[in-house]
Design a protein around this motif. Structure first.
Motif, PDB file in Angstrom:
ATOM      1  N   PRO A  29      -3.220   2.696  -2.068  1.00 37.74           N
ATOM      2  CA  PRO A  29      -4.524   2.690  -2.738  1.00 37.74           C
ATOM      3  C   PRO A  29      -5.384   3.840  -2.219  1.00 37.74           C
ATOM      4  O   PRO A  29      -5.230   4.273  -1.072  1.00 37.74           O
ATOM      5  CB  PRO A  29      -5.112   1.329  -2.361  1.00 37.74           C
ATOM      6  CG  PRO A  29      -3.921   0.482  -2.056  1.00 37.74           C
ATOM      7  CD  PRO A  29      -2.922   1.402  -1.424  1.00 37.74           C
ATOM      8  N   PRO A  30      -6.312   4.357  -3.040  1.00 35.03           N
ATOM      9  CA  PRO A  30      -7.016   5.599  -2.678  1.00 35.03           C
ATOM     10  C   PRO A  30      -8.069   5.455  -1.597  1.00 35.03           C
ATOM     11  O   PRO A  30      -8.462   6.449  -0.990  1.00 35.03           O
ATOM     12  CB  PRO A  30      -7.636   6.038  -4.003  1.00 35.03           C
ATOM     13  CG  PRO A  30      -7.808   4.772  -4.785  1.00 35.03           C
ATOM     14  CD  PRO A  30      -6.643   3.915  -4.416  1.00 35.03           C
ATOM     15  N   PRO A  53      -8.742   9.538   5.939  1.00 36.14           N
ATOM     16  CA  PRO A  53      -9.963   9.119   5.217  1.00 36.14           C
ATOM     17  C   PRO A  53      -9.769   7.930   4.284  1.00 36.14           C
ATOM     18  O   PRO A  53     -10.740   7.242   3.955  1.00 36.14           O
ATOM     19  CB  PRO A  53     -10.346  10.379   4.447  1.00 36.14           C
ATOM     20  CG  PRO A  53      -9.834  11.498   5.277  1.00 36.14           C
ATOM     21  CD  PRO A  53      -8.529  10.993   5.819  1.00 36.14           C
ATOM     22  N   SER A  54      -8.527   7.677   3.823  1.00 30.10           N
ATOM     23  CA  SER A  54      -8.309   6.543   2.924  1.00 30.10           C
ATOM     24  C   SER A  54      -8.227   5.219   3.676  1.00 30.10           C
ATOM     25  O   SER A  54      -8.264   4.155   3.069  1.00 30.10           O
ATOM     26  CB  SER A  54      -7.022   6.746   2.117  1.00 30.10           C
ATOM     27  OG  SER A  54      -5.892   6.666   2.958  1.00 30.10           O
ATOM     28  N   LEU A  55      -8.100   5.272   4.992  1.00 27.54           N
ATOM     29  CA  LEU A  55      -7.867   4.071   5.774  1.00 27.54           C
ATOM     30  C   LEU A  55      -9.155   3.560   6.407  1.00 27.54           C
ATOM     31  O   LEU A  55      -9.926   4.327   6.962  1.00 27.54           O
ATOM     32  CB  LEU A  55      -6.842   4.347   6.881  1.00 27.54           C
ATOM     33  CG  LEU A  55      -5.503   4.957   6.452  1.00 27.54           C
ATOM     34  CD1 LEU A  55      -4.617   5.167   7.667  1.00 27.54           C
ATOM     35  CD2 LEU A  55      -4.810   4.080   5.430  1.00 27.54           C
ATOM     36  N   MET A  58      -8.320  -3.804   0.582  1.00 27.83           N
ATOM     37  CA  MET A  58      -6.950  -3.832   0.085  1.00 27.83           C
ATOM     38  C   MET A  58      -5.982  -3.614   1.247  1.00 27.83           C
ATOM     39  O   MET A  58      -6.130  -2.664   2.017  1.00 27.83           O
ATOM     40  CB  MET A  58      -6.745  -2.734  -0.958  1.00 27.83           C
ATOM     41  CG  MET A  58      -5.347  -2.654  -1.527  1.00 27.83           C
ATOM     42  SD  MET A  58      -4.932  -4.084  -2.561  1.00 27.83           S
ATOM     43  CE  MET A  58      -5.979  -3.787  -3.983  1.00 27.83           C
ATOM     44  N   ARG A  59      -5.004  -4.498   1.392  1.00 28.00           N
ATOM     45  CA  ARG A  59      -4.000  -4.327   2.430  1.00 28.00           C
ATOM     46  C   ARG A  59      -2.773  -3.620   1.846  1.00 28.00           C
ATOM     47  O   ARG A  59      -2.285  -3.981   0.774  1.00 28.00           O
ATOM     48  CB  ARG A  59      -3.595  -5.674   3.021  1.00 28.00           C
ATOM     49  CG  ARG A  59      -4.705  -6.333   3.819  1.00 28.00           C
ATOM     50  CD  ARG A  59      -4.181  -7.499   4.624  1.00 28.00           C
ATOM     51  NE  ARG A  59      -5.258  -8.244   5.246  1.00 28.00           N
ATOM     52  CZ  ARG A  59      -5.082  -9.307   6.018  1.00 28.00           C
ATOM     53  NH1 ARG A  59      -3.860  -9.746   6.251  1.00 28.00           N
ATOM     54  NH2 ARG A  59      -6.115  -9.922   6.546  1.00 28.00           N
ATOM     55  N   PHE A  60      -2.312  -2.623   2.577  1.00 31.33           N
ATOM     56  CA  PHE A  60      -1.152  -1.840   2.165  1.00 31.33           C
ATOM     57  C   PHE A  60      -0.055  -2.077   3.192  1.00 31.33           C
ATOM     58  O   PHE A  60      -0.138  -1.616   4.323  1.00 31.33           O
ATOM     59  CB  PHE A  60      -1.528  -0.359   2.089  1.00 31.33           C
ATOM     60  CG  PHE A  60      -0.433   0.535   1.580  1.00 31.33           C
ATOM     61  CD1 PHE A  60       0.210   0.260   0.385  1.00 31.33           C
ATOM     62  CD2 PHE A  60      -0.049   1.667   2.294  1.00 31.33           C
ATOM     63  CE1 PHE A  60       1.218   1.087  -0.101  1.00 31.33           C
ATOM     64  CE2 PHE A  60       0.946   2.505   1.821  1.00 31.33           C
ATOM     65  CZ  PHE A  60       1.579   2.215   0.624  1.00 31.33           C
ATOM     66  N   TYR A  61       0.968  -2.844   2.781  1.00 31.98           N
ATOM     67  CA  TYR A  61       2.025  -3.259   3.693  1.00 31.98           C
ATOM     68  C   TYR A  61       3.203  -2.292   3.608  1.00 31.98           C
ATOM     69  O   TYR A  61       3.774  -2.086   2.532  1.00 31.98           O
ATOM     70  CB  TYR A  61       2.505  -4.668   3.337  1.00 31.98           C
ATOM     71  CG  TYR A  61       1.487  -5.755   3.595  1.00 31.98           C
ATOM     72  CD1 TYR A  61       1.328  -6.293   4.868  1.00 31.98           C
ATOM     73  CD2 TYR A  61       0.681  -6.259   2.563  1.00 31.98           C
ATOM     74  CE1 TYR A  61       0.411  -7.302   5.115  1.00 31.98           C
ATOM     75  CE2 TYR A  61      -0.243  -7.268   2.801  1.00 31.98           C
ATOM     76  CZ  TYR A  61      -0.377  -7.777   4.074  1.00 31.98           C
ATOM     77  OH  TYR A  61      -1.293  -8.773   4.325  1.00 31.98           O
ATOM     78  N   VAL A  62       3.563  -1.718   4.739  1.00 32.86           N
ATOM     79  CA  VAL A  62       4.649  -0.742   4.806  1.00 32.86           C
ATOM     80  C   VAL A  62       5.797  -1.336   5.623  1.00 32.86           C
ATOM     81  O   VAL A  62       5.635  -1.626   6.815  1.00 32.86           O
ATOM     82  CB  VAL A  62       4.170   0.577   5.439  1.00 32.86           C
ATOM     83  CG1 VAL A  62       5.320   1.577   5.519  1.00 32.86           C
ATOM     84  CG2 VAL A  62       3.015   1.157   4.623  1.00 32.86           C
ATOM     85  N   LEU A 103       4.886   6.912   0.130  1.00 31.75           N
ATOM     86  CA  LEU A 103       3.749   6.115   0.584  1.00 31.75           C
ATOM     87  C   LEU A 103       2.432   6.695   0.083  1.00 31.75           C
ATOM     88  O   LEU A 103       1.516   5.951  -0.286  1.00 31.75           O
ATOM     89  CB  LEU A 103       3.745   6.018   2.110  1.00 31.75           C
ATOM     90  CG  LEU A 103       4.891   5.235   2.737  1.00 31.75           C
ATOM     91  CD1 LEU A 103       4.696   5.138   4.247  1.00 31.75           C
ATOM     92  CD2 LEU A 103       5.014   3.841   2.136  1.00 31.75           C
ATOM     93  N   ARG A 104       2.309   8.010   0.070  1.00 30.58           N
ATOM     94  CA  ARG A 104       1.090   8.621  -0.466  1.00 30.58           C
ATOM     95  C   ARG A 104       0.893   8.240  -1.925  1.00 30.58           C
ATOM     96  O   ARG A 104      -0.238   8.000  -2.370  1.00 30.58           O
ATOM     97  CB  ARG A 104       1.155  10.147  -0.327  1.00 30.58           C
ATOM     98  CG  ARG A 104       0.898  10.649   1.085  1.00 30.58           C
ATOM     99  CD  ARG A 104       0.645  12.147   1.089  1.00 30.58           C
ATOM    100  NE  ARG A 104       1.802  12.907   0.629  1.00 30.58           N
ATOM    101  CZ  ARG A 104       2.769  13.350   1.421  1.00 30.58           C
ATOM    102  NH1 ARG A 104       2.720  13.095   2.720  1.00 30.58           N
ATOM    103  NH2 ARG A 104       3.784  14.040   0.929  1.00 30.58           N
TER     104      ARG A 104
END
Length: 213
Positions: A47-48, A70-72, A1-5, A42-43
């Motif tokens: 995604p977890p 750890p989530s990354l 899963m990509r998390f775009y910030v 953001l937290r």
């Protein structure tokens, strides 16, 4: 899963027009004003687990402050505004000095004086009386953005996961930040021709896919 910030400009999905919706979450921290509040948002939105973090510019600051490593699984930083990691570099110190002087003008009520510094420094154009009516809302928004330095962020902040830093080879400050992150273990590559938005480069998606695989 990509998390775009996203950075300081467009937010959420609008900040990433060249990226696919598939397997993606587009963060939106625009409702917050401080880095700590942005980090909290953001937290909540991240995604977890098994996350490929993709953070642009100012968005790298709350990402560094708020996301548990750890989530990354991987980190991709696009021209990250992690000025804390490159303090002492001439270009970085000159930028901080200029922006500090500009912010003092804004705080004193001289928003046009602020814009006279920021418009050429950040947008590559002069501040003019003719354009001020159109520019004033943008100047006010940028004057309210919290400074991206003074957060105590170390270059090893993402050291526990593979990290890729992408810069456009056009700005000495971002290059200095990229170099410091590379010394701390990140890979640093250039995608030229799109200045502060290397994510718009046609080779960006392939670069990230290769990095993650």
């Amino acid at each position: 899963m990509r998390f775009y910030v996203h950075g300081a400009g467009r937010a959420g999905r609008e900040a990433w027009p060249a990226q696919s919706d598939d397997g993606a979450v587009f963060a939106d921290h625009s409702a917050a004003t401080t880095a700590s509040d942005k980090a909290r948002l953001l937290r909540e939105q991240c995604p977890p687990r098994d996350v490929v973090l993709v953070a642009h510019s100012l968005g790298a600051v709350p990402a560094a402050l708020g996301l548990d490593v750890p989530s990354l699984s991987h980190v991709v930083l696009l021209e990250p505004a992690l000025y804390d990691v490159a303090r002492g570099v001439v270009a970085v110190e000159e930028h901080i000095a200029a922006m500090t002087a500009a912010r003092k003008a804004a705080d004193a009520g001289d928003l046009f004086g602020y814009w006279q510094v920021v418009a050429p420094l950040m947008f590559g154009r002069p501040a003019t009386d003719e354009a001020w009516e159109e520019d004033e809302p943008l100047a006010a928004r940028f004057a309210a953005v919290e400074r991206p330095w003074g957060h105590g962020i170390d270059a090893t902040v993402f050291g526990a996961v593979p990290a890729l830093v992408v810069t456009g080879a056009w700005n000495d400050e971002y290059e200095a930040i990229g170099e410091r992150l590379a010394v701390a273990g990140a890979s640093h590559v250039h995608l030229t021709g799109h200045r502060h938005r290397p994510q718009d480069h046609p080779g960006f998606e392939g670069l990230v896919a290769d990095f993650v695989s």
